[in-house]
Design an enzyme around this catalytic site. Structure first.
Site, PDB file in Angstrom:
ATOM      1  N   GLU A  93      -8.220  -0.945  23.458  1.00  0.00           N
ATOM      2  CA  GLU A  93      -8.656  -0.677  22.097  1.00  0.00           C
ATOM      3  C   GLU A  93     -10.005   0.025  22.113  1.00  0.00           C
ATOM      4  OE1 GLU A  93      -6.562  -4.028  19.398  1.00  0.00           O
ATOM      5  OE2 GLU A  93      -8.449  -4.636  20.282  1.00  0.00           O
ATOM      6  N   CYS A 106     -17.122   2.911  19.845  1.00  0.00           N
ATOM      7  CA  CYS A 106     -17.233   1.749  20.737  1.00  0.00           C
ATOM      8  C   CYS A 106     -16.097   1.864  21.751  1.00  0.00           C
ATOM      9  CB  CYS A 106     -17.134   0.464  19.924  1.00  0.00           C
ATOM     10  SG  CYS A 106     -17.180  -0.997  20.958  1.00  0.00           S
ATOM     11  N   CYS A 113     -10.750  -7.863  31.099  1.00  0.00           N
ATOM     12  CA  CYS A 113     -12.095  -8.096  31.637  1.00  0.00           C
ATOM     13  C   CYS A 113     -12.075  -9.368  32.481  1.00  0.00           C
ATOM     14  CB  CYS A 113     -13.097  -8.243  30.493  1.00  0.00           C
ATOM     15  SG  CYS A 113     -14.788  -8.452  31.085  1.00  0.00           S
ATOM     16  N   CYS A 117     -16.093 -14.424  29.095  1.00  0.00           N
ATOM     17  CA  CYS A 117     -17.092 -14.970  28.171  1.00  0.00           C
ATOM     18  C   CYS A 117     -16.359 -15.782  27.101  1.00  0.00           C
ATOM     19  CB  CYS A 117     -17.892 -13.848  27.513  1.00  0.00           C
ATOM     20  SG  CYS A 117     -18.753 -12.841  28.723  1.00  0.00           S
ATOM     21  N   CYS A 120     -15.227 -14.372  23.563  1.00  0.00           N
ATOM     22  CA  CYS A 120     -14.652 -13.022  23.522  1.00  0.00           C
ATOM     23  C   CYS A 120     -13.137 -13.027  23.725  1.00  0.00           C
ATOM     24  CB  CYS A 120     -15.332 -12.188  24.607  1.00  0.00           C
ATOM     25  SG  CYS A 120     -14.606 -10.556  24.802  1.00  0.00           S
ATOM     26  N   CYS A 338     -17.327  -7.032  17.217  1.00  0.00           N
ATOM     27  CA  CYS A 338     -17.742  -7.436  18.557  1.00  0.00           C
ATOM     28  C   CYS A 338     -16.968  -8.663  19.027  1.00  0.00           C
ATOM     29  CB  CYS A 338     -19.216  -7.785  18.569  1.00  0.00           C
ATOM     30  SG  CYS A 338     -20.227  -6.345  18.549  1.00  0.00           S
TER      31      CYS A 338
HETATM   32  S1  SF4 Z   1     -17.983 -10.055  26.208  1.00  0.00           S
HETATM   33 FE1  SF4 Z   1     -15.776  -9.869  26.662  1.00  0.00          FE
HETATM   34  S2  SF4 Z   1     -15.524  -7.767  27.369  1.00  0.00           S
HETATM   35 FE2  SF4 Z   1     -17.732  -8.212  27.468  1.00  0.00          FE
HETATM   36  S3  SF4 Z   1     -18.058  -8.968  29.563  1.00  0.00           S
HETATM   37 FE3  SF4 Z   1     -17.651 -10.794  28.321  1.00  0.00          FE
HETATM   38  S4  SF4 Z   1     -15.418 -11.135  28.503  1.00  0.00           S
HETATM   39 FE4  SF4 Z   1     -15.847  -9.027  29.190  1.00  0.00          FE
END
Ligand code: SF4
Length: 349
Positions: A93, A106, A113, A117, A120, A338
């Site tokens: 995306e 963006c 990933c 986190c 996220c 975000c």
């Molecule tokens: S915020 Fe999401 S995309 Fe960014 S490093 Fe952490 S897990 Fe990965």
């Protein structure tokens, strides 16, 4: 397949010369591939080129398109999220965030990933692979084409950890800077911070690009190591004090101030004592704090800080001499804000 997206003017002139054409044919390809009005992109459609040259390029395996559009989703505030398919049937995306004067793209740097986190959506699905330069550049062209205007600013804040794809990231920055004529100062690279890679980023940038003028944004999100590890599992490998040391070195080497992203999470990191702790951590340091409101992700338990608490936190930082701003979330009604980007198309609409 050799993709010409992300190639410099010089590279394209060399391609023309290698196939017995005049070098200006390279400029014609350059003008064509970076003109967002030309979609869907196909070498066969560059009709300013001689037919025989077009056929030769196709026969030799060159191409100028990378991604295909799967879905588009327009939020009430005009933010546009695009779901794009890759050649290996994965999806990514990217988001176009318009204001009257600016269009910020963006961009994603990876499919998924590995950083996981806790706040996220992208991290929930793990890493599939890193994106190639041509796939990063095609996201910009898609946003420009779909929004019918030029992108003015770039943030690498989409899916993925850009510092885990550093070479392709820097090659993309070269293209953004030279081929799209967007100054490095209008580009932001956001990272959760990985040991040794902040140094490597500036070193490689000087080596590959001859300069390092983009903004480095660290996703800090905590005022101390304990809270940071609760939010970002990979933080256990990189002490918060060491991150600040490495950022100070980045500022010294590049002359660019570092931006710290701070996601406000209700009851966890948003109290006055955290504002005080953060102020001490960043004191005397050429930096800027960006407060961000948390955007709900379905499978995560965090809650949004009230606007009142956010303002109290902001004022405390300001009173302590820390430059701080509050970034309004855009596109959250379409999960385009975000931390909300993901691969899972079932959750897309
Ligand atoms: S915020 Fe999401 S995309 Fe960014 S490093 Fe952490 S897990 Fe990965």
């Amino acid at each position: 397949m050799k993709n010409l997206l992300g190639s410099s003017l010089k590279d394209l002139e060399n391609v023309a010369l290698n196939y017995g054409q005049a070098s200006f044919r390279g400029r014609q390809i350059h003008n064509w591939i970076y003109d967002y009005k030309n979609k869907k992109k196909d070498i066969d459609q560059i009709n300013v080129l001689p037919l025989v040259f077009r056929k030769k390029l196709i026969q030799e395996g060159f191409k100028i398109n990378e991604l295909t559009l799967q879905e588009r989703s327009l939020a009430e505030d005009g933010t546009l999220k695009l779901l794009l398919n890759t050649y290996d049937n994965e999806s990514i995306e990217c988001v176009g965030i318009p204001t009257e004067k600016r269009l910020t793209a963006c961009l994603s740097s990876q499919i998924g990933c590995p950083m996981d986190c806790k706040f996220c959506a992208t991290g929930k699905e793990g890493l599939k692979r890193s994106l190639k330069t041509s796939e990063i550049i095609d996201q910009i062209l898609f946003i420009e084409h779909e929004m019918n205007r030029r992108v003015t600013n770039i943030v690498f804040m989409g899916m993925g950890e850009p510092l885990l794809n550093i070479d392709e990231l820097l090659l993309s920055i070269r293209s953004i800077n030279e081929d799209f004529e967007i100054s490095q100062r209008k580009i932001t690279v956001s990272t959760v911070a990985i040991p040794k890679l902040i140094d490597k980023l500036s070193e490689k940038s000087f080596l590959i690009l001859g300069k390092c003028q983009f903004t480095l944004a660290i996703s800090l999100h905590a005022s101390n190591q304990i809270i940071r590890e609760m939010i970002i599992p990979s933080a256990k490998n990189y002490n918060i004090e060491n991150i600040i040391k490495d950022c100070k070195r980045f500022v010294k080497k590049t002359g660019r101030r570092v931006s710290f992203e701070y996601l406000m999470l209700n009851g966890l990191n948003d109290k006055v004592e955290h504002a005080e702790e953060l102020s001490s951590l960043l004191k005397g340091f050429q930096c800027h704090v960006n407060l961000i409101q948390y955007n709900k992700v379905s499978e995560v338990e965090f809650n949004q800080t009230s606007l009142k608490n956010l303002r109290i936190f902001q004022t405390r930082l300001l009173n302590n001499g820390i430059a701080v701003s509050f970034r309004q979330s855009r596109g959250s009604d379409k999960n385009a804000a975000c931390g909300q980007l993901r691969q899972n198309t079932n959750l897309y609409k």
